[in-house]
Write an enzyme that holds these catalytic residues in place. Structure first.
Site, mmCIF file in Angstrom:
data_model
loop_
_atom_site.group_PDB
_atom_site.id
_atom_site.type_symbol
_atom_site.label_atom_id
_atom_site.label_comp_id
_atom_site.label_asym_id
_atom_site.label_seq_id
_atom_site.Cartn_x
_atom_site.Cartn_y
_atom_site.Cartn_z
ATOM 1 N N PRO A 10 -3.261 24.744 21.460
ATOM 2 C CA PRO A 10 -3.444 26.049 20.464
ATOM 3 C C PRO A 10 -4.545 26.594 20.176
ATOM 4 C CG PRO A 10 -2.358 23.751 19.446
ATOM 5 C CD PRO A 10 -2.524 23.602 21.027
ATOM 6 N N ASN A 11 -4.783 27.533 20.016
ATOM 7 C CA ASN A 11 -5.889 28.422 19.700
ATOM 8 C C ASN A 11 -7.047 28.449 20.550
ATOM 9 O OD1 ASN A 11 -4.879 29.354 16.777
ATOM 10 N ND2 ASN A 11 -4.707 27.061 16.555
ATOM 11 N N ARG A 18 -13.334 32.713 18.056
ATOM 12 C CA ARG A 18 -12.799 31.870 17.319
ATOM 13 C C ARG A 18 -13.917 30.840 16.659
ATOM 14 N NH1 ARG A 18 -9.463 26.213 18.590
ATOM 15 N NH2 ARG A 18 -9.070 25.486 16.424
ATOM 16 N N TYR A 23 -17.536 26.526 18.105
ATOM 17 C CA TYR A 23 -16.928 26.667 19.346
ATOM 18 C C TYR A 23 -17.809 27.288 20.487
ATOM 19 C CZ TYR A 23 -12.829 24.573 17.047
ATOM 20 O OH TYR A 23 -11.808 23.536 16.289
ATOM 21 N N ASN A 73 -7.459 19.193 26.617
ATOM 22 C CA ASN A 73 -7.913 19.576 25.179
ATOM 23 C C ASN A 73 -6.596 19.641 24.523
ATOM 24 O OD1 ASN A 73 -8.862 20.134 22.733
ATOM 25 N ND2 ASN A 73 -10.826 21.517 23.573
ATOM 26 N N ALA A 76 -5.355 21.205 17.991
ATOM 27 C CA ALA A 76 -4.853 20.749 16.778
ATOM 28 C C ALA A 76 -3.832 19.553 17.174
ATOM 29 C CB ALA A 76 -4.327 21.827 15.832
ATOM 30 N N GLU A 100 -8.862 13.149 27.548
ATOM 31 C CA GLU A 100 -8.860 13.770 26.554
ATOM 32 C C GLU A 100 -10.388 14.267 25.942
ATOM 33 O OE1 GLU A 100 -7.691 11.615 22.858
ATOM 34 O OE2 GLU A 100 -8.517 13.391 21.561
ATOM 35 N N HIS A 102 -12.881 17.171 23.760
ATOM 36 C CA HIS A 102 -12.917 18.250 22.583
ATOM 37 C C HIS A 102 -14.394 19.029 22.657
ATOM 38 C CE1 HIS A 102 -9.173 16.549 20.761
ATOM 39 N NE2 HIS A 102 -9.882 15.471 21.022
ATOM 40 N N ARG A 109 -16.094 16.240 11.477
ATOM 41 C CA ARG A 109 -15.498 17.432 10.782
ATOM 42 C C ARG A 109 -14.594 16.634 9.739
ATOM 43 N NH1 ARG A 109 -13.319 21.447 15.277
ATOM 44 N NH2 ARG A 109 -13.229 22.608 13.075
ATOM 45 N N ARG A 113 -9.222 15.411 10.887
ATOM 46 C CA ARG A 113 -9.580 15.611 12.764
ATOM 47 C C ARG A 113 -10.065 14.161 13.221
ATOM 48 N NH1 ARG A 113 -9.466 21.300 13.731
ATOM 49 N NH2 ARG A 113 -10.236 22.485 11.816
#
Ligand code: DQA
Length: 145
Positions: A10-11, A18, A23, A73, A76, A100, A102, A109, A113
């Protein structure tokens, strides 16, 4: 031809607009072009993004069945989705690698997270290198095959 699935949660469809301070300014199509350029000729990059947990799970079910390596990825979902973890487990326990990734370094952060429910069942984790997190995962999977 070999296929590597690059699944984004998501996102991540909002990349480019964003939080560019976190990012970067590049979008998902830039990521696709980067990975296609970096991949050997015999590797197909199948990059997808969804905001829908169920759709992401179904893609993982497909990867488990077809034994297609995955760069994931989870965005969230990383931090709380046991359903996604259970779907990802079917990939790795079936003997197919799932990395995985990111873009940011979640450990640098907010504290929510810092925990990933995915990492424990992932083949490996790469975080904090921007789009190069994906490229490093791709390098690993290409060498593996
Ligand atoms: C992310 C980090 C997550 O904490 C966040 O929710 C994202 C993106 C990353 O790529 O840095 O959406 O997975």
């Amino acid at each position: 031809m070999r296929t590597i699935l690059v699944l984004n949660g998501p996102n991540l469809g909002r990349l480019g607009s964003r939080e560019p301070d976190v990012y970067g300014a590049a979008n998902l199509e830039d990521l696709r072009a980067y990975l296609v350029a970096e991949a050997p000729d015999d590797v197909t990059i199948d990059l997808r993004q969804t905001d829908d947990e169920a759709e992401l799970m179904h893609w993982l079910h497909g990867a488990a069945d077809s034994k297609t390596p995955v760069i994931l990825n989870p965005a969230a979902f990383t931090h709380y989705s046991y359903a996604l973890r259970d779907a990802a487990t079917q990939v790795t326990k079936g003997g197919t690698p799932l990395i995985e990734v990111h873009i940011s370094n979640p450990h640098a952060r907010e504290s929510f997270r810092h925990n990933s429910v995915i990492s424990e069942i992932a083949t490996g984790v790469i975080a904090g290198f921007g789009f190069d997190s994906y490229r490093l995962a791709l390098d690993y999977l290409v060498r593996l095959q």
